[in-house]
Design an enzyme around this catalytic site. Sequence first.
Site, PDB file in Angstrom:
ATOM      1  N   THR A  15       0.857  -1.196   0.000  1.00  0.00           N
ATOM      2  CA  THR A  15       0.000   0.000   0.000  1.00  0.00           C
ATOM      3  C   THR A  15       0.886   1.237   0.000  1.00  0.00           C
ATOM      4  OG1 THR A  15      -1.741   1.227   1.133  1.00  0.00           O
ATOM      5  CG2 THR A  15      -0.223   0.035   2.548  1.00  0.00           C
ATOM      6  N   GLY A  19      -2.156   5.648   6.260  1.00  0.00           N
ATOM      7  CA  GLY A  19      -3.120   5.233   7.287  1.00  0.00           C
ATOM      8  C   GLY A  19      -3.338   3.735   7.268  1.00  0.00           C
ATOM      9  N   ASP A  76      -7.760  -3.562  -0.678  1.00  0.00           N
ATOM     10  CA  ASP A  76      -8.541  -2.586  -1.437  1.00  0.00           C
ATOM     11  C   ASP A  76      -9.836  -2.389  -0.675  1.00  0.00           C
ATOM     12  OD1 ASP A  76      -8.336  -0.970  -3.939  1.00  0.00           O
ATOM     13  OD2 ASP A  76     -10.367  -1.725  -4.130  1.00  0.00           O
ATOM     14  N   PHE A 158      -7.914   7.872   9.450  1.00  0.00           N
ATOM     15  CA  PHE A 158      -7.583   8.433   8.143  1.00  0.00           C
ATOM     16  C   PHE A 158      -8.828   8.390   7.258  1.00  0.00           C
ATOM     17  CE2 PHE A 158      -7.452   4.581   5.512  1.00  0.00           C
ATOM     18  CZ  PHE A 158      -7.378   3.588   6.473  1.00  0.00           C
ATOM     19  N   ASP A 161     -12.812   8.099   8.088  1.00  0.00           N
ATOM     20  CA  ASP A 161     -13.091   7.676   9.466  1.00  0.00           C
ATOM     21  C   ASP A 161     -13.980   8.648  10.253  1.00  0.00           C
ATOM     22  OD1 ASP A 161     -11.924   5.178   9.503  1.00  0.00           O
ATOM     23  OD2 ASP A 161      -9.979   5.892  10.186  1.00  0.00           O
ATOM     24  N   HIS A 194     -13.840  -3.168   9.180  1.00  0.00           N
ATOM     25  CA  HIS A 194     -13.841  -4.003   7.967  1.00  0.00           C
ATOM     26  C   HIS A 194     -12.484  -4.673   7.760  1.00  0.00           C
ATOM     27  CE1 HIS A 194     -12.526   0.033   7.409  1.00  0.00           C
ATOM     28  NE2 HIS A 194     -12.200  -0.098   6.140  1.00  0.00           N
TER      29      HIS A 194
END
Length: 210
Positions: A15, A19, A76, A158, A161, A194
Amino acid sequence: MSAHRLLTGKVVIATHNPGKLVEMRELLAPFGVEAVSAGELGLPEPDETGTMFSENAAIKAEAAARASGLPAFADDSGLCVNALDGAPGLFSARWAGPSKDFSAAMARIAHELDRRGVIERRAHFVSALVIAWPDGHAETFEGRVFGEVVPPRGTLGFGYDPLFLPDGHARTFGEMSSHEKHGVDWLTGAALSHRARAFVLLAEACLRRA
Ligand code: ITT
């Protein structure tokens, strides 16, 4: 379906989002794998051309595994707002524009809801996690958390949120520490966010505690 494969040794966290990197490092920490980020290795960001979260996560993980010769772990994710037909969804990062301005992206969500005169504020976050090995083997896991879009509150976390209030909680993700947002209980396998929900599935399948 292929058997799960254990992840050991060194892994790339594929990534470029700082965050997410913090959260993915924290989630991996108890498992004794050495994590190095795509940024630290100078890996390029591949084009996310998929039409599903899992496809884009696979594109990112497979590109990093090929380029580094190491197993690579990618996420993702996105926020899906019911009254906006699931937007911003797959385009969650793009709604913040090239300057990655998430205040503007959150304002756009509020504006779109107001413009439609919508009262219904249900939404969920999705995370698809993929681990890809250099030999082409890959494992995919998905997690979701349901809640509501509220006026942004809090400076933690981030992205989106501050505007997401998970069901059963009085504070937005922007008002929670990353530890609270993960909400992981390794004894029961429960988790809140999640990403943590997807990660618990990944850990059960592919990781062993150090
Ligand atoms: P990488 O592709 O390099 O991982 P990205 O930011 O482009 O970084 P995505 O394509 O998955 O990542 O975009 C998802 C966007 O959704 C991301 O930029 C965040 O703003 C938002 N998002 C995802 N998970 C989030 C979370 O836990 N909290 C807040 N916003 C989140």
